[in-house]
Motif scaffolding. Structure first.
Motif, PDB file in Angstrom:
ATOM      1  N   TRP A 345       1.024  -1.693  10.268  1.00 45.05           N
ATOM      2  CA  TRP A 345       0.268  -0.544   9.781  1.00 45.05           C
ATOM      3  C   TRP A 345      -0.647  -0.936   8.622  1.00 45.05           C
ATOM      4  O   TRP A 345      -1.792  -0.485   8.545  1.00 45.05           O
ATOM      5  N   GLN A 346      -0.138  -1.790   7.747  1.00 44.83           N
ATOM      6  CA  GLN A 346      -0.945  -2.214   6.605  1.00 44.83           C
ATOM      7  C   GLN A 346      -2.180  -2.987   7.065  1.00 44.83           C
ATOM      8  O   GLN A 346      -3.265  -2.802   6.514  1.00 44.83           O
ATOM      9  N   GLN A 347      -2.018  -3.816   8.103  1.00 49.79           N
ATOM     10  CA  GLN A 347      -3.162  -4.574   8.615  1.00 49.79           C
ATOM     11  C   GLN A 347      -4.140  -3.658   9.372  1.00 49.79           C
ATOM     12  O   GLN A 347      -5.363  -3.825   9.251  1.00 49.79           O
ATOM     13  N   ALA A 348      -3.599  -2.725  10.169  1.00 48.04           N
ATOM     14  CA  ALA A 348      -4.463  -1.868  10.969  1.00 48.04           C
ATOM     15  C   ALA A 348      -5.273  -0.898  10.104  1.00 48.04           C
ATOM     16  O   ALA A 348      -6.445  -0.633  10.384  1.00 48.04           O
ATOM     17  N   GLY A 350      -6.049  -1.428   6.834  1.00 45.78           N
ATOM     18  CA  GLY A 350      -6.954  -2.218   6.004  1.00 45.78           C
ATOM     19  C   GLY A 350      -6.980  -1.712   4.572  1.00 45.78           C
ATOM     20  O   GLY A 350      -6.196  -0.828   4.157  1.00 45.78           O
ATOM     21  N   ASN A 351      -7.906  -2.265   3.807  1.00 45.15           N
ATOM     22  CA  ASN A 351      -8.056  -1.908   2.393  1.00 45.15           C
ATOM     23  C   ASN A 351      -9.540  -1.785   2.083  1.00 45.15           C
ATOM     24  O   ASN A 351     -10.109  -2.565   1.309  1.00 45.15           O
ATOM     25  N   ALA A 352     -10.169  -0.805   2.714  1.00 44.89           N
ATOM     26  CA  ALA A 352     -11.597  -0.609   2.514  1.00 44.89           C
ATOM     27  C   ALA A 352     -11.917  -0.203   1.080  1.00 44.89           C
ATOM     28  O   ALA A 352     -13.024  -0.461   0.600  1.00 44.89           O
ATOM     29  N   LEU A 353     -10.981   0.377   0.351  1.00 42.85           N
ATOM     30  CA  LEU A 353     -11.198   0.767  -1.042  1.00 42.85           C
ATOM     31  C   LEU A 353     -10.980  -0.390  -2.017  1.00 42.85           C
ATOM     32  O   LEU A 353     -11.235  -0.233  -3.219  1.00 42.85           O
ATOM     33  N   ALA A 354     -10.515  -1.535  -1.512  1.00 38.81           N
ATOM     34  CA  ALA A 354     -10.282  -2.714  -2.355  1.00 38.81           C
ATOM     35  C   ALA A 354      -9.346  -2.388  -3.523  1.00 38.81           C
ATOM     36  O   ALA A 354      -9.624  -2.712  -4.682  1.00 38.81           O
ATOM     37  N   LEU A 355      -8.247  -1.792  -3.212  1.00 32.25           N
ATOM     38  CA  LEU A 355      -7.262  -1.425  -4.234  1.00 32.25           C
ATOM     39  C   LEU A 355      -6.366  -2.614  -4.538  1.00 32.25           C
ATOM     40  O   LEU A 355      -5.956  -3.356  -3.635  1.00 32.25           O
ATOM     41  N   SER A 356      -6.054  -2.790  -5.805  1.00 27.75           N
ATOM     42  CA  SER A 356      -5.179  -3.875  -6.213  1.00 27.75           C
ATOM     43  C   SER A 356      -3.712  -3.484  -6.012  1.00 27.75           C
ATOM     44  O   SER A 356      -3.384  -2.306  -5.766  1.00 27.75           O
ATOM     45  N   LYS A 357      -2.841  -4.448  -6.128  1.00 32.99           N
ATOM     46  CA  LYS A 357      -1.418  -4.178  -5.966  1.00 32.99           C
ATOM     47  C   LYS A 357      -0.864  -3.321  -7.100  1.00 32.99           C
ATOM     48  O   LYS A 357       0.168  -2.659  -6.929  1.00 32.99           O
ATOM     49  N   ASP A 358      -1.529  -3.372  -8.250  1.00 37.95           N
ATOM     50  CA  ASP A 358      -1.061  -2.601  -9.402  1.00 37.95           C
ATOM     51  C   ASP A 358      -1.668  -1.198  -9.453  1.00 37.95           C
ATOM     52  O   ASP A 358      -1.472  -0.493 -10.442  1.00 37.95           O
ATOM     53  N   ASN A 359      -2.395  -0.829  -8.420  1.00 40.38           N
ATOM     54  CA  ASN A 359      -3.048   0.481  -8.450  1.00 40.38           C
ATOM     55  C   ASN A 359      -2.017   1.620  -8.483  1.00 40.38           C
ATOM     56  O   ASN A 359      -2.176   2.610  -9.213  1.00 40.38           O
ATOM     57  N   ALA A 435       2.842  11.067   3.291  1.00 38.74           N
ATOM     58  CA  ALA A 435       3.507  10.160   2.357  1.00 38.74           C
ATOM     59  C   ALA A 435       4.940   9.888   2.791  1.00 38.74           C
ATOM     60  O   ALA A 435       5.439   8.755   2.636  1.00 38.74           O
ATOM     61  N   ALA A 436       5.640  10.918   3.339  1.00 41.10           N
ATOM     62  CA  ALA A 436       7.024  10.721   3.779  1.00 41.10           C
ATOM     63  C   ALA A 436       7.094   9.760   4.963  1.00 41.10           C
ATOM     64  O   ALA A 436       7.975   8.888   5.005  1.00 41.10           O
ATOM     65  N   MET A 437       6.192   9.901   5.909  1.00 36.41           N
ATOM     66  CA  MET A 437       6.198   8.984   7.055  1.00 36.41           C
ATOM     67  C   MET A 437       5.943   7.543   6.621  1.00 36.41           C
ATOM     68  O   MET A 437       6.556   6.601   7.154  1.00 36.41           O
ATOM     69  N   ILE A 438       5.065   7.360   5.647  1.00 36.47           N
ATOM     70  CA  ILE A 438       4.776   6.007   5.160  1.00 36.47           C
ATOM     71  C   ILE A 438       5.975   5.440   4.402  1.00 36.47           C
ATOM     72  O   ILE A 438       6.325   4.257   4.551  1.00 36.47           O
ATOM     73  N   LEU A 439       6.637   6.281   3.592  1.00 36.28           N
ATOM     74  CA  LEU A 439       7.790   5.799   2.822  1.00 36.28           C
ATOM     75  C   LEU A 439       8.956   5.413   3.721  1.00 36.28           C
ATOM     76  O   LEU A 439       9.800   4.598   3.332  1.00 36.28           O
ATOM     77  N   VAL A 450      -1.810   2.079   1.605  1.00 36.21           N
ATOM     78  CA  VAL A 450      -2.049   2.489   2.993  1.00 36.21           C
ATOM     79  C   VAL A 450      -2.451   3.964   3.059  1.00 36.21           C
ATOM     80  O   VAL A 450      -3.359   4.349   3.801  1.00 36.21           O
ATOM     81  N   MET A 451      -1.793   4.780   2.256  1.00 33.40           N
ATOM     82  CA  MET A 451      -2.077   6.205   2.283  1.00 33.40           C
ATOM     83  C   MET A 451      -3.495   6.504   1.792  1.00 33.40           C
ATOM     84  O   MET A 451      -4.221   7.306   2.407  1.00 33.40           O
TER      85      MET A 451
END
Length: 625
Positions: A345-348, A350-359, A435-439, A450-451
């Motif tokens: 899911w994370q790959q599909a 993507g990260n079009a917003l270019a968010l960092s891991k600490d976001n 958010a619940a489905m992702i968690l 991802v959300m």
């Protein structure tokens, strides 16, 4: 009166007075002529002075004393006053059977006795002369006992209504009693009587409250004495319900409508037995179908788990290979392994917003500071709590206080609100489901990224955006209307006839991504394909849902159609309750919508659906996309 007058006066009960005298006396004009006066006071006076006028035969036949005839008052004279009191003179005479006859000095004045019916008072108030309407004093009655009172002194109940009490105790009844020596005593809860009024024998004037005035009494027709003079009678009945069927339900025919003639008992019992047998067979067939569906689902999940090697070797390294290989694409559509969903899911997405891991950490710290300082909007926090309460209630893992993932879900939603605050956007009801489905599949740090990227896709951003995105939302509604008219023209025509637009039901499906209406397993598989195919699959899945509900979508009533689309159809809910099914899951469970049925409709659109059609419609309605 002289003895040679030979005048005989006889009293006949009910006939008044008859006078007999000589004819010579009738024409006598001497000064000693006696003028007979036929008033009631004069008659009583003559009877008291001459007791010998009454015949002895009547006294012997009646077995009474020599003064009994004097006690028999003239029934041709009314002794009842319309203000509720009785003639105290006659009552005192009738209540003392052994009293001697009254003398001339003891006789009441003529003016005190009513001469005719015109003397009877019609007023509800007492006389201003200090005595009752009949004008007689009852000072001698103070020495009489309560048992010596005439039968007509029976008091009448007084009803009190207090609307401030509960219905069982709202109405109370009290009895007002009258003692000859002490007057009338009323209920202490209503009011008390002064001692000056208590010494008189007459009844007080009727109260102008809601109390019912006492009826006039008659010595000739006594009423029974009240059961309790002072204790109010209050009815306390508690309504009881029987556990079994009521008497009406026992005789009500369940095999024929009420507007048709009834069947005979034998025919009704036979048809009822047939109906029960059919219902038993139906329940058995439904249980068999559920078991078969469960077996097929377990077999499909086992097949997915067995294909995990292919996923890890060919898809996980580069998920874009799915678009090039039809076999891998079909494998993706059948559902991915649960343990690989987080990474895939994370790959599909993507990260079009270019968010960092600490976001996520930064947004959460800002949210916590706002919560501690009180600057976090209270309306937004309340909306989050209400949304969390309705999130996957059948799983019981997001329930406030007891759910293990409640705190993570709440923190994730607060951080998401803070991340949108810079754009002036607020919270949208339904975000807690996503958010619940992702968690359930990944950690909060990964899930937050991802959300945010998932909700930034154009269709989702239009639904979750501000009022400025309303034009884009209307464009998507027109696209769906076009697809519905091409795929299911009958449903489209019925919706248009009842003025039901996609805006009446489509946002409830797309904002939470079907998690409110479809079973969890079907939603998980839909999400797998949605992340792969994009926004076009959202509308294809929505058309598949309508295809499953198509037999139910021809109601002639608009409100009934809307209730069905919301998952609130009364008939379906009654059937689910009768079968004992739980109603805390998806709303469309009552319609029999499951994963297998839904995907049968989606697969049936394979030949009809064209991606070129979707692109053409989006270019026409959304040229700036």
């Amino acid at each position: 009166m002289a003895d040679d007058d030979h005048e005989v006066v006889e009293r006949q009960v009910g006939k008044g007075i008859e006078a007999h005298f000589d004819l010579d006396d009738a024409f006598s004009d001497g000064e000693d002529d006696y003028n007979l006066e036929f008033s009631s006071a004069a008659i009583r006076k003559h009877l008291a002075e001459n007791p010998s006028w009454v015949g002895n035969d009547d006294r012997e036949d009646d077995g009474e004393t020599e003064y009994s005839s004097a006690r028999d008052h003239d029934t041709s004279i009314s002794t009842i006053c319309l203000d509720g009191s009785s003639n105290s003179y006659l009552e005192s005479r009738s209540s003392s059977p052994s009293s001697p006859p009254l003398t001339a000095e003891e006789q009441p004045d003529e003016q005190e006795v009513p001469q005719d019916f015109s003397d009877i008072t019609l007023s509800e108030e007492l006389s201003t002369h200090g005595h009752s309407t009949n004008g007689h004093s009852t000072s001698d009655a103070d020495t009489q006992d309560e048992d010596a009172s005439p039968p007509g002194d029976t008091s009448y109940p007084t009803i009190h209504i207090d609307v401030s009490r509960s219905p069982p105790s709202r109405v109370t009844m009290s009895t007002n009693t009258e003692n000859n020596g002490e007057g009338r005593q009323e209920d202490e809860a209503v009011h008390t009587v002064s001692e000056s009024n208590a010494s008189s024998s007459h009844l007080p004037a009727p109260s102008h409250d809601i109390d019912i005035p006492p009826l006039p009494t008659s010595p000739s027709s006594p009423l029974p004495r009240a059961r309790s003079p002072t204790t109010p009678t209050t009815s306390h009945r508690r309504q009881t319900y029987s556990a079994g069927p009521s008497a009406f339900q026992k005789v009500l025919s369940q095999t024929r409508p009420h507007f048709l003639p009834p069947k005979n008992r034998q025919e009704d019992q036979k048809h009822m037995a047939d109906w029960q047998a059919m219902m038993k067979q139906s329940r058995a067939a439904e249980e068999k179908r559920r078991k078969a569906l469960q077996e097929r689902r377990l077999a499909r999940e086992l097949k997915i788990e067995q294909s995990i090697y292919t996923w890890q070797k060919e898809i996980l390294p580069d998920w874009r290979a799915v678009h090039k290989n039809p076999n891998l694409r079909r494998l993706w559509w059948n559902g991915m392994p649960t343990k690989l969903r987080a990474s895939l899911w994370q790959q599909a997405v993507g990260n079009a917003l270019a968010l960092s891991k600490d976001n996520y950490k930064n947004c959460l710290s800002r949210a916590n500071r706002a919560l501690s300082s009180g600057s976090f909007p209270a309306e937004t926090l309340q909306a989050i709590e209400q949304d969390v309460l309705s999130t996957l209630p059948s799983l019981h893992i997001f329930h406030p206080g007891t759910g293990p993932l409640y705190e993570d879900l709440r923190d994730m939603l607060c951080a998401w609100v803070v991340s949108r605050a810079d754009e002036g956007l607020g919270y949208v009801h339904g975000t807690a489901k996503i958010a619940a489905m992702i968690l359930l599949n990944m950690k909060p740090q990964q899930g937050f990224i991802v959300m945010r990227n998932l909700l930034e896709r154009h269709c989702m951003r239009s639904l979750y955006g501000s009022v400025a995105a309303k034009d884009d939302v209307e464009a998507y509604y027109r696209i769906f209307d076009t697809l519905l008219a091409d795929c299911m023209p009958k449903i489209y025509f019925n919706f248009k006839q009842h003025q039901i637009s996609p805006g009446a039901y489509l946002p409830d499906w797309l904002i939470p991504l079907f998690l409110d209406h479809l079973p969890f397993e079907a939603c998980a598989r839909l999400w797998d394909v949605l992340l792969l195919e994009g926004d076009s699959f959202l509308f294809r899945a929505a058309l598949a849902v309508l295809a499953v509900l198509e037999p139910r979508l021809f109601f002639p009533d608009r409100q009934e159609l809307l209730d069905l689309l919301r998952g609130e159809n009364k008939a379906a809910l009654d059937v689910a309750k009768r079968e004992g099914r739980l109603l805390d899951g998806a709303k469309y469970d009552i319609y029999g919508v499951d994963e297998e049925t839904l995907w049968e409709r989606i697969d049936s659109m394979e030949e009809w659906w064209r991606e070129s059609t979707w692109k053409r419609l989006t270019q026409r309605e959304l040229p700036d996309l």
